[in-house]
Design an enzyme around this catalytic site. Structure first.
Site, PDB file in Angstrom:
ATOM      1  N   ASP A   2       0.833  -1.205  -0.056  1.00 31.83           N
ATOM      2  CA  ASP A   2      -0.163   0.021   0.048  1.00 31.83           C
ATOM      3  C   ASP A   2       0.966   1.282  -0.156  1.00 31.83           C
ATOM      4  O   ASP A   2       1.581   1.550   0.855  1.00 31.83           O
ATOM      5  CB  ASP A   2      -0.940  -0.091   1.206  1.00 31.83           C
ATOM      6  CG  ASP A   2      -1.984  -1.059   1.102  1.00 31.83           C
ATOM      7  OD1 ASP A   2      -1.789  -2.199   0.576  1.00 31.83           O
ATOM      8  OD2 ASP A   2      -3.093  -0.860   1.692  1.00 31.83           O
TER       9      ASP A   2
ATOM     10  N   LYS B 233      -7.063   3.356  -3.535  1.00 36.31           N
ATOM     11  CA  LYS B 233      -7.269   3.175  -2.195  1.00 36.31           C
ATOM     12  C   LYS B 233      -7.262   4.956  -1.733  1.00 36.31           C
ATOM     13  O   LYS B 233      -6.618   5.720  -2.048  1.00 36.31           O
ATOM     14  CB  LYS B 233      -6.187   2.573  -1.379  1.00 36.31           C
ATOM     15  CG  LYS B 233      -6.300   2.677   0.345  1.00 36.31           C
ATOM     16  CD  LYS B 233      -5.505   1.846   0.939  1.00 36.31           C
ATOM     17  CE  LYS B 233      -5.320   1.943   2.478  1.00 36.31           C
ATOM     18  NZ  LYS B 233      -4.312   1.176   3.211  1.00 36.31           N
TER      19      LYS B 233
ATOM     20  N   LYS C  46     -10.394   0.187  -2.413  1.00 34.27           N
ATOM     21  CA  LYS C  46     -10.359   0.090  -0.884  1.00 34.27           C
ATOM     22  C   LYS C  46     -10.181   1.312  -0.400  1.00 34.27           C
ATOM     23  O   LYS C  46      -9.449   2.270  -0.251  1.00 34.27           O
ATOM     24  CB  LYS C  46      -8.511  -0.657  -0.742  1.00 34.27           C
ATOM     25  CG  LYS C  46      -8.422  -0.519   0.703  1.00 34.27           C
ATOM     26  CD  LYS C  46      -7.187  -1.342   1.203  1.00 34.27           C
ATOM     27  CE  LYS C  46      -6.991  -1.001   2.665  1.00 34.27           C
ATOM     28  NZ  LYS C  46      -5.614  -1.525   3.177  1.00 34.27           N
TER      29      LYS C  46
END
Lengths: 478, 311
Positions: free
Chosen positions: B148, B211, B247
């Site tokens: 991430d 995300k 996400k």
């Protein structure tokens, strides 16, 4: 691995509607049996009979108009505005308190999805009473001169698409301005108006101030042509509106008409496309397209037409059609067999005239009056589906090349109720809005209603405004 | 639309493309998000949604105070979220800092639960490129299956899209087979237009997931901004045929909210995205609420927080 996930049925409890087997008309403060033949109101989603409703005969119209006259002369007209306001505020609060009951009843009687009756119809109806209650003691400052006088007795005839909300649009300004009312709800949707009558009675509204007479078109004609009324307000078809105007010509009685529409929703190439798609869906599938100001003609700039149409089909394919009481239903039932037949007739004309028909693959219930959301592309201005009001979940898509062409096509209709403009460019919004011959122009939104905003049409969409300060004029002797 | 190589040929064409994307009307977007949030999800559909949401949780601990012990208990929770109900699915992944990734990998070996590691000088992303890439390498060498990263918001806001694009590309290369989630930090990008542009920028540069947030900035994930990301991956799929994930992270604490996100996934992106491979929740406290609500559904009564494990 993606997972199958369907929404379980989430029906609202129909007992909340407190449905009665019989409803009677409301005349001079009493619920009485009408001398008319009576009618059976049915649930368009199931075709079951909901209730027997007594209807008015011409003699009842006479009685109601006389009662309204008495109430206007003796009680409601002379009453100080601040006192009238108290009654109207009380009615507004009582609608809000009984909103769930009214929403479920509206959905049963009309076929509209519960999420719309719950989140739109009933709250907006209450809002109209709240808004106009505030005007009752401030009419001196409304811009119509000092101490503007009421007109007297208002005869009001409303349609079936927003039964309680249309009643509120009509009754709230009339009462705020000191008029009394005889209202005829639509033949297929009389129930919420009669519960509204209960609210009036419980609010202690003086007898005769509001009278609700169910009946068919003949009673509507009787009422609007009655010599004892001072003002006629009608919302409905252009055809009937013209008849009313003929009837009233030369009588000196005041008239406002809110009639049909064939609104253009114009999507420019610089539009916020995803929100425009939402606006198009909301514009034509809100309330099954049973909306006089529905955005039934999509005018899309050719450079983005394929993109918009592709996204539109995906989006429409996800609309949930079915049981109007289910909280997840997006599109409910067509209000009547008659309306369904009209929608079918007009859509088949679209096919015959050569437009490309796309119909949502959504499953439809076995019973009841349902029509799958439908989009016609390759539509030309000469086709009936581009000119006539379908009043159903059917969208006609036309394209344009330049802003001038968009404006010309949008205005190329005998109607002129509403229009939508979609562009991220502020100057284009102002440019286009100035050129729209439509009473309401929405920019980057559609079908937004507010009691403070005047609503009404051009040409065959009628005249007069409802809502806002402007709307008061229709109920004052100015 | 122009071929993808043309869009990313140089910074000027990248800028033209991003600025040419249709704008997002905030009022309309928020209205749509609020409208979809009124969906009523009950009974069997709620039970399915809860299990689906559990399988999508990236169970996260990202604190300065993280220790080996903390990560171990978190991994145990991830493997078996509710010991009394062995049929409860395991979560999607555990999300930790790179220095703890190796530990998590060991704890979760053979369980099917992924290990996600934040990297690139998370959460601010204010470090030299070499440092960021070294951070990624730490995570990948430790065996993280997902990385991430954060984008350089400063560069994005100053219009230096080329720099952001190059950085994502380099991180993607450094990831090897690990999946790359690109954190846009939408709370700092501020506008929905920026959220859409940043989503496309990340997708063009090879992000497997976009995300919303680090969880360290407010606002973190919101429904409307998640709509923007979901729309972007749906549009990307329509254009390229490739499936990329979304996400939302931060602020999703209860079942009711999580289900609203699932409704958005289903109706904005499509049913295909109802898959832990394509949708994740970045969350820490959400899991226990899902477990409590799951027990309520199956036991027929509410049991309370003492009946789920606190790890």
């Amino acid at each position: 691995m993606s997972m199958e996930w369907e929404y379980a049925p989430a029906p609202e409890n129909r007992d909340i509607a407190r449905l009665k087997s019989e409803y009677r008309m409301f005349l001079d403060g009493e619920f009485v049996e009408g001398a008319g033949p009576g009618l059976k109101s049915i649930n368009p989603a199931t075709e079951e009979v909901l209730a027997d409703v007594s209807t008015a005969a011409p003699s009842d119209v006479d009685t109601a108009v006389a009662a309204a006259r008495r109430a206007q002369d003796k009680v409601w007209g002379p009453m100080p505005g601040a006192e009238r306001a108290k009654y109207i505020f009380r009615i507004a609060r009582m609608i809000a308190e009984r909103s769930r009951e009214l929403a479920v009843l509206e959905t049963l009687d009309n076929g509209k999805p519960i999420k719309e009756s719950r989140d739109s119809d009933i709250p907006t109806a209450a809002a109209h009473f709240f808004y106009h209650a505030g005007w009752a003691d401030k009419l001196d400052y409304a811009g119509f001169g000092p101490d503007p006088r009421p007109l007297g007795v208002a005869a009001q005839v409303i349609p079936w698409n927003f039964p309680l909300l249309m009643a509120a649009w009509k009754i709230a300004p009339a009462l705020a301005c000191g008029n009394t009312v005889v209202l005829k709800p639509a033949e297929t949707t009389p129930l919420t108006a009669l519960v509204f009558a209960e609210i009036c009675a419980e609010a202690g509204l003086p007898p005769g101030v509001v009278n609700i007479l169910p009946g068919a078109g003949d009673i509507g004609a009787e009422l609007v042509g009655h010599a004892g009324v001072d003002k006629v307000a009608f919302t409905g078809s252009t055809e009937v509106g013209k008849q009313i105007q003929r009837t009233l010509a030369g009588t000196g009685r005041k008239l406002t008409l809110e009639l049909g529409g064939k609104a253009a929703n114009i999507v420019f190439e610089d539009a916020p496309i995803d929100q425009a798609v939402e606006g198009i869906v909301n514009g034509i599938f809100f309330n099954q397209g049973h909306v006089c100001c529905a955005g039934s003609r999509l005018l899309v700039q050719e450079s983005v037409a394929d993109e918009v149409l592709g996204k539109l089909r995906t989006r429409i394919g996800r609309l949930r059609i079915g049981d109007p009481l289910d909280k997840n239903t997006d599109v409910g039932a067509i209000n009547s067999a008659e309306q369904l037949a009209r929608i079918r007739e007009l859509t088949s004309s679209g096919e015959v005239e050569g437009a490309d028909r796309w119909t949502s693959p959504c499953p439809l219930p076995d019973k009841g009056f349902f029509f799958a959301p439908t989009v016609f592309s390759q539509v030309s201005q000469s086709m009936r589906i581009a000119r006539e009001e379908i009043f159903g979940p059917v969208l006609s898509v036309l394209s344009f090349r330049t802003p001038d062409e968009a404006v010309a096509k949008a205005n190329n209709t005998p109607y002129g109720l509403s229009a939508g403009i979609w562009t991220e460019k502020g100057s284009r919004i102002l440019w286009a809005a100035q050129r729209m011959r439509a009473g309401v122009v929405w920019a980057n939104t559609f079908n937004r209603f507010d009691p403070a905003a005047p609503f009404g049409g051009y040409q065959e969409s009628g005249f007069g405004r409802e809502g806002g300060r402007t709307g008061l004029e229709a109920y004052l002797d100015v | 639309m122009t071929a993808l190589e043309d869009i990313t040929r140089d910074e000027a064409s990248l800028t033209r493309f991003l600025h040419g994307l249709p704008g997002v009307d905030a009022v309309g977007l928020e209205q749509r998000a609020a409208g979809l949030a009124t969906r009523s999800i009950k009974k069997a559909s709620k039970r399915t949604a809860i299990d689906l949401a559990i399988s999508m949780v990236d169970l996260t601990t990202l604190e300065g105070a993280d220790t080996a012990g903390k990560v171990r208990t978190l991994c145990a929770k991830a493997r078996r979220p509710d010991p009394d109900y062995p049929e409860v699915p395991s979560v999607g992944a555990v999300c930790v800092y790179p220095d703890l990734a190796g530990l998590a990998v060991g704890e979760l070996e053979g369980t099917g639960v992924g290990v996600a590691s934040v990297a690139t000088a998370f959460p601010a992303g204010r470090a030299a490129r070499a440092v960021k890439l070294a951070d990624v390498a730490t995570a990948v060498e430790a065996g993280a299956s997902e990385v991430d990263m954060v984008i350089d918001r400063g560069a994005f806001l100053s219009g230096n899209y080329g720099l952001v694009f190059e950085e994502i590309r380099e991180v993607k290369r450094a990831c090897g087979t690990a999946h790359l989630k690109v954190i846009l930090e939408t709370g700092e990008l501020a506008t929905y237009d920026n959220a859409r542009r940043a989503s496309w920028l990340a997708l063009l540069a090879g992000a497997d997931f976009v995300k919303t947030s680090t969880g360290k900035v407010s606002p973190a994930a919101t429904l409307p901004v998640t709509h923007v990301l979901l729309q972007a991956v749906a549009d990307w799929h329509a254009l390229t045929g490739q499936l990329r994930g979304v996400k939302p992270a931060g602020g999703i604490r209860d079942t009711k909210t999580a289900i609203r996100y699932l409704v958005a996934v289903r109706e904005v992106a499509g049913e295909q995205w109802l898959d832990p491979a394509l949708f994740r929740f970045g969350a820490s406290s959400l899991l226990n609420d899902l477990l409590m609500q799951r027990r309520t559904q199956f036991d027929g009564h509410y049991s309370g927080p003492d009946y789920v494990t606190v790890d």
